[in-house]
Design a protein around this motif. Structure first.
Motif: not given
Length: 614
Positions: A185-186, A52, A60-62, A64, A183, A121, A30, A58
């Protein structure tokens, strides 16, 4: 200078301007955004951020809600859990304990329908709201220019967003927008939290010479010397019952003490702006030593404050409830008891001690050697012990003193002293529970209170230890003190209502109703509500007079202007002025006068409230 590896990495996260290279992530494929690479690398090293099964974070992920609060729980080392349950949080879910800890810490709340939406998110505005709670980011009037998309920020989040902006914890885009509904991102979450966190101390070692914005300490035993913070220091619940030492520290913000035990949080030779003590689970002992200076302590939970420094503490506000135990050793200029408390003063001197109406039924013990110069009772309380009181002013029912002060003013129906009741007029009357008929020599072994105070001169003569019949001195309050300690009824209730109204940012007289032209009156700001319960003035159209009232007997007319308060005796036209220069007002700009129901007024100015007595 001693640093742990984790500490060094935490400092790197804040101070390094070098972009973290992709080599640090050789075990993954990544790509980490350069603008967050340093923080992400440091957080992974400290165990705050976990990838993970393939080691990927991760970025660029939203993020939660449950992932976001898990990060906060790790940083603050929260462990207390809430008894509250939610229909959308299965007890077997991995995130159930994290949600419970975040609820207990006050970071997140339910939605009012039995749920808490753990897997949603987060948007940028929701994240800002959560962080403003856990970092105690106060509303600020200096948040600067509004975001270009201000109208898109939800009303429930707007205060938090701009408080975070004023603190430097959130930024806008190049187009000056906040994008509240976007949203988060992480990577953005790590960046946002890291700005508020500053330095993170995760061990019990010695650390010296650290300069930063803010700092979090989440383990016991740390010794922090030559610390220089422009922001806040958070001593978290993770410190538990352990100790912590500050030496030669300069803290420009607030020290939040939420952890520590009965042995001590010790502060030596330091300059601290404000301390807030709040650890509901068990008492904390805070000790000041050497040349430490401290303008303000807010005590919200059971605690021991020991001032062994060369300087008195300027102000202590005791804001506890439910007869919490609070003790003090040492010198204090002003102590405000604003919640029901069992208060023990073990020694030293308090210049001014005020018992607020909200502190009614408190118990105050003065240990031998403790001294109070002036004690004001605006709420009933019992005072015991062998300490001394130079002067007492009783403005509430239910006050009981162990011994007679050198000077006593009673503005209530009575006060009980050493088992005897003394009327507000200054005349002593026997207490039937402690005398046998009151006929000259009481069985209690003291003098008859009808003929003199116990062991002192005759009441009303003005001699030391007697009831002083002179008018009561003006009492000054800040807006904060009024909102915390005033009653919600009568004149005090009206004052609270008015100040709340003044502090409402949506109140703008000129645009109160676009269909109505507001009158050009000096005192238009004093139109309080649609019922006009607080009348602005009996001379509403007279230029130069902002507010005026008559006392209930129509003996005195009180007038408020931009230059102070004037009292006019109607029978003789005799005038008496009250101003800030004579220390009877906080400032001379009078906004509203409210009759106290007797012969005085509450004068509300731009910076405070003065209770002026006839």
């Amino acid at each position: 200078m001693k640093f742990s590896l984790k500490q060094a990495l935490a400092i790197l996260a804040v101070t390094s301007s070098m972009a973290y290279t992709s080599a640090a992530f050789a075990d993954t494929t990544e790509v980490i955004p350069k603008w967050a690479a340093t923080e992400i690398a440091s957080w992974k090293e400290m165990g705050l951020l976990k990838g993970d099964k393939d080691g990927k974070v991760l970025p660029n992920e939203g993020i939660r809600k449950t992932e976001f609060v898990t990060l906060i729980n790790r940083i603050f080392n929260f462990s207390a859990v809430s008894s509250e349950t939610f229909k959308d949080v299965p007890l077997t879910a991995w995130y159930a304990p994290e949600i419970s800890k975040a609820v207990a810490a006050g970071a997140i709340l339910g939605n009012g329908e039995g749920g808490i939406e753990p897997l949603e998110v987060l948007t940028r505005e929701k994240a800002a709201l959560i962080l403003s709670r856990v970092f105690n980011v106060a509303t600020s009037a200096s948040s600067g220019v509004a975001f270009a998309d201000d109208a898109a920020i939800s009303s429930w989040a707007k205060e938090a967003v701009y408080a975070m902006k004023a603190a430097g914890y959130v930024e806008g885009t190049l187009e000056a927008t906040f994008q509240p509904k976007k949203e988060l991102t992480r990577a953005e979450a790590v960046k946002m939290i890291n700005r508020a966190m500053g330095i993170l101390i995760t061990d019990g070692g010695e650390h010296s010479g650290i300069s930063s914005s803010s700092m979090i300490v989440n383990r016991p035993g740390a010794v922090l010397s030559n610390l220089n913070l422009t922001g806040n220091l958070y001593i978290t619940p993770g410190v538990g019952e352990g100790d912590l030492s500050l030496q030669s520290a300069v803290i420009g913000g607030v020290v939040y003490i939420n952890g520590g035990g009965a042995n001590s949080i010790t502060i030596t030779d330091s300059k601290i702006k404000r301390i807030v003590i709040n650890k509901p689970s068990s008492p904390i002992r805070v000790v000041l030593k050497g040349t430490t200076t401290l303008p303000l302590i807010d005590v919200l939970s059971e605690s021991q404050v020991v001032n062994e420094s060369n300087n008195p503490i300027d102000t202590i506000n005791v804001l506890t409830n439910g007869l919490a135990d609070v003790s003090l050793n040492g010198n204090v200029n002003q102590l405000n008891l604003a919640g029901k408390t069992r208060f023990v003063f073990n020694g030293g001197e308090i210049t001014s001690f005020k018992v607020a109406s909200l502190a009614a039924e408190s118990r105050i013990q003065l240990v031998k050697g403790a001294s109070i110069k002036k004690l004001f009772f605006n709420g009933g309380a019992e005072v015991t012990g062998e300490g001394t009181i130079a002067e007492a002013e009783v403005n509430a029912e239910g006050v009981s003193l162990a011994s007679m002060p050198n000077k006593l003013t009673v503005n209530a129906s009575k006060v009980t002293i050493n088992g005897h009741d003394y009327k507000g007029s200054g005349n002593g009357v026997p207490n039937t529970s402690s005398s046998s008929g009151g006929s000259g020599s009481g069985s209690s072994g003291t003098e008859n209170p009808g003929t003199g105070n116990p062991g002192t001169g005759n009441p009303g003569t003005g001699e030391p230890g007697t009831v002083d019949p002179e008018p009561k001195a003006t009492v000054l309050y800040s807006y904060e003190e009024v909102l915390k300690s005033f009653s919600s009824t009568g004149a005090e209730g009206t004052a609270k209502q008015y100040i709340t109204f003044l502090q409402d940012p949506s109140y703008k007289p000129s645009i109160a109703n676009s269909a109505v032209v507001m009158p050009d009156l000096t005192n238009a700001i004093t139109f309080v509500n649609y019922q006009f319960n607080a009348k602005p003035s009996i001379f509403a159209s007279l230029r130069g007079i902002n507010s005026s009232v008559l006392d209930k007997n129509r003996t005195y007319l009180w007038i408020g202007t931009d230059s102070g308060v004037t009292r006019i005796k109607l029978s003789t036209n005799e005038m008496l002025a009250y101003t800030a220069e004579t220390k009877q007002l906080t400032d001379n700009k009078v906004l509203l006068l409210i009759s106290d129901g007797s012969t005085g007024v509450l004068a509300i100015t731009e910076t405070g409230v003065s209770h002026i007595y006839q």
